[in-house]
Design a protein around this motif. Structure first.
Motif, PDB file in Angstrom:
ATOM      1  N   SER A   1       0.691  -1.297  -0.297  1.00  0.00           N
ATOM      2  CA  SER A   1       0.096  -0.172   0.054  1.00  0.00           C
ATOM      3  C   SER A   1       0.656   1.456   0.379  1.00  0.00           C
ATOM      4  N   ILE A   2       2.251   0.985   0.418  1.00  0.00           N
ATOM      5  CA  ILE A   2       3.062   2.384   0.254  1.00  0.00           C
ATOM      6  C   ILE A   2       3.499   2.819  -1.251  1.00  0.00           C
TER       7      ILE A   2
ATOM      8  N   GLU B   1       1.979   1.657  -3.722  1.00  0.00           N
ATOM      9  CA  GLU B   1       0.345   2.458  -4.759  1.00  0.00           C
ATOM     10  C   GLU B   1       0.862   3.888  -4.184  1.00  0.00           C
ATOM     11  N   ALA B   2       0.194   3.951  -3.251  1.00  0.00           N
ATOM     12  CA  ALA B   2       0.648   4.921  -2.723  1.00  0.00           C
ATOM     13  C   ALA B   2       1.280   6.140  -2.700  1.00  0.00           C
ATOM     14  N   ALA B   3       2.807   6.194  -3.019  1.00  0.00           N
ATOM     15  CA  ALA B   3       3.576   6.432  -3.941  1.00  0.00           C
ATOM     16  C   ALA B   3       3.503   6.918  -4.942  1.00  0.00           C
ATOM     17  N   LEU B   4       2.967   5.474  -5.568  1.00  0.00           N
ATOM     18  CA  LEU B   4       2.575   5.671  -7.404  1.00  0.00           C
ATOM     19  C   LEU B   4       1.688   6.753  -7.540  1.00  0.00           C
ATOM     20  N   GLY B   5       0.591   6.619  -7.203  1.00  0.00           N
ATOM     21  CA  GLY B   5      -0.417   7.227  -7.307  1.00  0.00           C
ATOM     22  C   GLY B   5      -0.538   8.548  -7.212  1.00  0.00           C
TER      23      GLY B   5
ATOM     24  N   VAL C   1       9.869   5.893  -5.112  1.00  0.00           N
ATOM     25  CA  VAL C   1       9.155   5.144  -4.061  1.00  0.00           C
ATOM     26  C   VAL C   1       9.890   3.954  -3.633  1.00  0.00           C
TER      27      VAL C   1
ATOM     28  N   GLY D   1      12.478   7.192  -1.093  1.00  0.00           N
ATOM     29  CA  GLY D   1      12.264   7.778  -0.347  1.00  0.00           C
ATOM     30  C   GLY D   1      10.964   7.215   0.621  1.00  0.00           C
ATOM     31  N   HIS D   2      10.832   5.899  -0.060  1.00  0.00           N
ATOM     32  CA  HIS D   2       9.606   4.594   0.753  1.00  0.00           C
ATOM     33  C   HIS D   2      10.313   3.601   1.555  1.00  0.00           C
TER      34      HIS D   2
ATOM     35  N   LEU E   1      12.132   1.527   5.143  1.00  0.00           N
ATOM     36  CA  LEU E   1      10.814   1.408   6.140  1.00  0.00           C
ATOM     37  C   LEU E   1      11.820   0.011   6.141  1.00  0.00           C
TER      38      LEU E   1
ATOM     39  N   TRP F   1       2.130   0.046  11.179  1.00  0.00           N
ATOM     40  CA  TRP F   1       1.175  -0.186  10.361  1.00  0.00           C
ATOM     41  C   TRP F   1      -0.007   0.052  10.454  1.00  0.00           C
TER      42      TRP F   1
ATOM     43  N   MET G   1      -1.502   2.209 -13.620  1.00  0.00           N
ATOM     44  CA  MET G   1      -1.542   1.588 -12.021  1.00  0.00           C
ATOM     45  C   MET G   1      -0.799   0.188 -11.968  1.00  0.00           C
TER      46      MET G   1
ATOM     47  N   PHE H   1      -6.958   4.579  -2.574  1.00  0.00           N
ATOM     48  CA  PHE H   1      -6.851   3.438  -1.943  1.00  0.00           C
ATOM     49  C   PHE H   1      -8.010   2.877  -1.466  1.00  0.00           C
TER      50      PHE H   1
ATOM     51  N   ASN I   1      -3.902   4.768   3.104  1.00  0.00           N
ATOM     52  CA  ASN I   1      -2.465   4.315   3.243  1.00  0.00           C
ATOM     53  C   ASN I   1      -1.233   5.376   3.217  1.00  0.00           C
TER      54      ASN I   1
ATOM     55  N   PHE J   1       1.982   7.544   4.369  1.00  0.00           N
ATOM     56  CA  PHE J   1       2.980   7.849   4.602  1.00  0.00           C
ATOM     57  C   PHE J   1       3.273   7.115   6.166  1.00  0.00           C
TER      58      PHE J   1
ATOM     59  N   ARG K   1      -3.813  14.638  -0.470  1.00  0.00           N
ATOM     60  CA  ARG K   1      -2.451  14.506  -0.783  1.00  0.00           C
ATOM     61  C   ARG K   1      -2.449  13.828  -2.235  1.00  0.00           C
TER      62      ARG K   1
END
Lengths: 434, 265
Positions: free
Chosen positions: A317-318, A320-324, A332, A335-336, A340, A434, B66, B104, B108, B110, B174
């Motif tokens: 999910s992290i 995906e969040a960054a790609l999104g 990605v 940075g993420h 982690l 998380w 995606m 999503f 999610n 960061f 975001r």
């Protein structure tokens, strides 16, 4: 519970499933108890073995943490040690004279008697006196107070490791020698301070002078080289394999090879290093740099595997969040995902380094078991490492090395425990939920 | 309160923001999406409904590429946004995703501060020249997402410390922060309680004046509440698409009718 009162419970008991479950229940519970007691027995056995191991090491090693010293009033005789002759001079004679003061019957002109008398002192005592006088020549002509280590047999005697009732011919020191030592003791000249030489001295032929400094410095350089090479390369390889490499037959093949590499016996890496680094590249023998390279080869698979596991554990999910929001693949990852995964990566790296610290076989093959009496000042100087120093001492015939071997093992174990504790600390400190 | 949308003129000229023609999606040998044709209108909410595994999420993820991150996934057909083919080799998915944001199913955020969560997108795209501009983007995004009042005093606290509903609105903020034209939402309320859901739905309704929103939802009530148009997917096929009120009151297809009346799904 056993009273059957209502219609419902009677029905429940007649239910074939209930019946079957009840019949098998005691058998199942028995098995569970058996399994548990087996597990507890296994743990107790392992703990017992660990206890015996530590007990035997500590019981023989603790002797090495003190060292018998003789306190002398030394008259630095200008006749024996002329100021213009430094650093040469009759230092041994001066020490013998300081000893002879307390033994009026001994004639220093008798060479045998003189040798017997000075044998109480370590062979290094004259050098301790020499270094002191050389650094301060004004001491010549004065009487100085000097504490020098006793030689190994007398150190053993003082620690009670020589049985006084053993027949004389089976002892390393005869009755006269014991009498002389006891006289010094009566005079209050014998002390047993903390054996700082164990850390501050490099290796020596004489157990009372031998220390781990050379080995500690050698291990430090080797681990530093190992870390500087295996950490970036291991992480780089893991990131590429986990995040960027296409999943196909070739990446599978690489993965299998890396896993196998982690299981290759360390002596094989030593042979490889001997052939490639020393034979082919012509790098110096016994050098911590070569040791570090060899250990890096061994540690790299461990770091790659640990890093890949840590990267895999970062929730998708992290990513995906960054790609999104439009991060590119490398943004990605760096940075993420990598931050982690860092606790896991560090833990794996430290455990890999701890493994490398204790590794002996490859270092023996590249000559890091040489007898070297000074600590290395660069990774290219000859040196030993902690495990190879243990190997050398365990191989030495002098009695004093028995306890020093155990003491060196304790020092090594202390470093390993510390490193693992740091790994646990880092993991618990930086672990995110998380 | 809202900025003037940057491509307002384009959108007024055409009634189609996103156009899909004969889209096929394969996962390895599985044919997940079959021949989907759909036009999605600008500045409105389009809901994708359908039973689990019908391909609605898969299709949604085609709209910002995606699916590219999945090795075995293959997309055929043509999808255009503002007339531009998004699967053209010249289009970089990074550029596309800055224009087509995504929210999503599971919130999610960061594991960083609330501020950094919002600032991440503008930072990597270089949207702010200085700290003041970045602050402005962060506060306006939080305001648009209706989270400003709850978050303004705790911008330095981790985003993961917010409640589920707040986290989801943070994720919406975001997405808004990079100033997209389209926002894709993949079941954004399925992990939220009814009160948080109501807030997010309210927010979606506000956002549609500036953004083209496509939402996948399991809840038909939600589709009816927030969307202007609804598309019903079944077994990888787009069965029916039209005005939401028509789909729910007068479905043309038997399968749609069965689904909305609760016979399957």
């Amino acid at each position: 519970m056993t009273d059957i009162t209502s219609e419902d419970s009677r029905k429940a008991l007649c239910n074939p499933t209930t019946e079957a479950v009840r019949n098998s229940l005691s058998r199942r519970n028995r098995k569970q108890v058996l399994l548990q007691s087996f597990g507890i027995a296994a743990i107790l056995f392992a703990m017992g073995m660990l206890f015996i191991l530590l007990g035997s090491i500590i019981s023989s090693g603790y002797h090495a943490f003190t060292q018998t010293h003789i306190q002398l009033e030394v008259y630095v005789d200008p006749e024996e040690i002329p100021a213009d002759g430094l650093p040469r001079g009759g230092f041994n004679d001066v020490l013998a004279a300081a000893m002879a003061v307390h033994f009026p019957g001994i004639d220093l002109a008798d060479r045998v008697a003189k040798r017997e008398l000075t044998s109480i002192l370590s062979n290094g005592a004259q050098f301790i006196l020499r270094d002191k006088v050389v650094s301060d020549p004004s001491l010549i002509g004065q009487t100085i107070s000097l504490s020098v280590p006793a030689s190994d047999p007398y150190d053993q005697l003082n620690k009670g490791l020589v049985e006084r009732d053993t027949p004389e011919q089976f002892r390393r020191i005869d009755d006269a020698a014991i009498a002389r030592f006891d006289r010094l003791k009566e005079l209050g000249m014998v002390s047993a301070p903390l054996n700082t030489a164990l850390i501050t001295n490099a290796d020596s032929r004489f157990p009372e002078l031998a220390g781990l400094k050379g080995a500690l410095v050698g291990s430090f350089w080797a681990l530093l080289v190992c870390f500087l090479i295996s950490f970036p390369l291991g992480i780089g390889a893991a990131i590429y394999l986990e995040e960027f490499a296409p999943k196909n037959r070739y990446s599978d093949l690489i993965e299998i090879n890396i896993n196998n590499l982690a299981a290759v016996p360390s002596v094989v890496f030593g042979l490889l290093a001997l052939a490639v680094f020393i034979g082919w590249f012509g790098l110096p023998r016994s050098a911590p740099f070569v040791g570090g390279l060899t250990l890096a080869l061994m540690t790299m698979p461990t770091i790659i595997i640990a890093t890949r596991a840590a990267l895999k554990a970062v929730p998708p999910s992290i990513r995906e969040a960054a790609l999104g929001v439009g991060a590119s693949k490398h943004q990605v990852v760096f940075g993420h995902v990598l931050p982690l995964a860092m606790p896991g990566i560090l833990t794996g790296t430290i455990i890999g380094l701890a493994q490398a610290l204790g590794e002996t076989a490859p270092l023996l093959l590249i000559g890091m078991n040489a007898f070297i009496t000074s600590a290395a000042t660069s990774p290219f100087d000859s040196a030993t490492a902690l495990p190879t120093q243990i190997f050398i001492w365990a191989d030495s015939p002098e009695r004093g090395f028995v306890s020093r071997t155990s003491a060196a093992i304790l020092v090594l174990l202390m470093f390993l425990v510390t490193m693992n504790a740091v790994a646990i600390f880092l993991r618990s400190k930086f672990e995110r939920k998380w | 309160m809202f900025d003037t949308p940057h491509s307002a003129i384009d959108e007024r000229l055409s009634d189609t923001k996103i156009a899909a023609k004969k889209v096929q999606v394969f996962y390895g040998d599985t044919h997940a999406i079959k021949d989907v044709d759909i036009n999605i209108q600008p500045r409105s909410v389009t809901a994708f409904i359908g039973p689990s595994g019908c391909g609605k999420s898969t299709f949604l993820r085609c709209l910002n590429r995606m699916n590219d991150t999945i090795d075995i996934c293959r997309v055929e057909g043509e999808i255009t946004i503002d007339g531009e083919d998004i699967y053209d080799p010249k289009v970089d998915p990074v550029q596309l995703r800055a224009k087509v944001g995504m929210v999503f199913q599971k919130p999610n955020p960061f594991p960083k501060s609330i501020y950094d969560n919002i600032a991440y997108g503008p930072r990597i795209h270089g949207l702010a020249k200085n700290k003041a501009e970045l602050d402005e983007i962060v506060s306006s995004s939080l305001q648009k997402a209706g989270l400003w009042n709850e978050a303004k005093d705790r911008l330095d606290e981790p985003g993961t410390g917010l409640s589920g509903g707040q986290q989801q609105r943070l994720c919406i903020a975001r997405a808004i922060a990079v100033n997209p034209e389209v926002i894709l939402m993949d079941e954004p309320c399925s992990a939220l309680d009814p009160i948080a859901t109501a807030k997010v739905e309210e927010l979606i309704d506000e956002l549609r004046t500036n953004y083209t929103i496509v939402i996948v939802t399991h809840s038909m009530q939600q589709a009816a509440r927030v969307s202007q148009r609804t598309a019903f997917f079944h077994l990888g096929i787009l069965v029916e698409e039209g005005l939401t009120q028509d789909i729910f009151t007068n479905p043309q297809d038997k399968r749609t009718q069965d689904y909305i009346t609760g016979r399957f799904g």
